[in-house]
Enzyme design. Structure first.
Site, PDB file in Angstrom:
ATOM      1  N   CYS A   2      89.502  49.429  17.281  1.00 39.02           N
ATOM      2  CA  CYS A   2      89.387  48.729  18.570  1.00 39.02           C
ATOM      3  C   CYS A   2      88.135  48.881  19.309  1.00 39.02           C
ATOM      4  O   CYS A   2      87.419  49.811  19.614  1.00 39.02           O
ATOM      5  CB  CYS A   2      90.378  49.788  19.539  1.00 39.02           C
ATOM      6  SG  CYS A   2      90.510  49.169  21.277  1.00 39.02           S
ATOM      7  N   GLU A 102      91.275  41.418  18.359  1.00 37.69           N
ATOM      8  CA  GLU A 102      90.780  41.276  17.044  1.00 37.69           C
ATOM      9  C   GLU A 102      90.230  39.967  16.662  1.00 37.69           C
ATOM     10  O   GLU A 102      90.756  39.003  17.286  1.00 37.69           O
ATOM     11  CB  GLU A 102      91.633  41.962  16.117  1.00 37.69           C
ATOM     12  CG  GLU A 102      92.084  43.552  16.259  1.00 37.69           C
ATOM     13  CD  GLU A 102      90.740  44.312  15.848  1.00 37.69           C
ATOM     14  OE1 GLU A 102      89.748  43.864  15.322  1.00 37.69           O
ATOM     15  OE2 GLU A 102      91.056  45.402  16.076  1.00 37.69           O
TER      16      GLU A 102
END
Length: 207
Positions: A2, A102
């Site tokens: 993350c 992402e």
């Protein structure tokens, strides 16, 4: 992993986590980057929001300029890493978020995908925090976000994803009790893919 996340429903923070002072002057951010300072929820006398820097600095660090500051910690190896082992027992935290990013490579360039929980405008990542202090008394509070193997939704984008806590587990994770290993493994499991949504987000610059 993350590496970027958002917190855009800041006005809902108080009700969602039952906080007295939820914002601490923080404004909504669509693109939160490592090194920035953001609200993190910890348990003192009660749950409260504290502003912390993203990128963990261990309390025992001598030179923080030369210290590795991990933004993520792998759920599978928390007990093996000296930086995380003791924090897992006593310094667990919630990291409020509205979604995370992402990137997927398509036609020679990377396309950002925004991923969020379908029915929860604010959810929480499982986190760990630490408090560093120098001899002069300067205090730095920092945090890291725990990751696990990606579920079916995130896997085409990355093999890791942040641990998204189920609401029923948030109070337990935030407590100052020692949590047995088997329960930690259950809490830090993948969030169900069917409860999440991902879509490409085309923008030229981050806000």
């Amino acid at each position: 992993m993350c590496g970027r996340y958002s917190l855009i429903c800041i006005d809902d923070l108080c009700g969602r986590f039952r906080l007295l002072d939820p914002t601490l002057g923080f404004r909504s951010h669509f693109n939160i980057a490592p090194g920035s300072t953001n609200p993190v929820i910890v348990a003192h006398e009660r749950a409260e929001a504290v502003m912390m820097q993203w990128g963990l600095v261990p309390h025992w660090a001598k030179d923080i300029t030369a210290t590795h500051k991990p933004i993520n910690a792998r759920a599978e190896s928390l007990e093996e890493k000296p930086m995380f082992r003791d924090l897992l027992k006593s310094k667990r935290c919630l990291v409020p978020a509205s979604g995370f990013f992402e990137w997927k490579k398509e036609a020679g360039h990377k396309v950002p995908f925004y991923i969020h929980v379908k029915d929860d405008p604010i959810f929480s990542f499982a986190g760990l925090y630490d408090i560093w202090q120098n001899p002069a008394g300067t205090i730095l509070q920092t945090y890291t976000i725990i990751t696990t193997a990606a579920n079916e939704l995130v896997a085409p984008l990355h093999d890791r994803m942040p641990v998204i806590l189920r609401q029923d587990d948030e109070i337990r994770w935030l407590s100052r009790d020692v949590i047995p290993a088997e329960e930690i493994n259950r809490i830090l499991a993948q969030y169900p893919a069917e409860g999440m949504e991902a879509y490409p987000h085309h923008f030229n610059t981050f806000q």
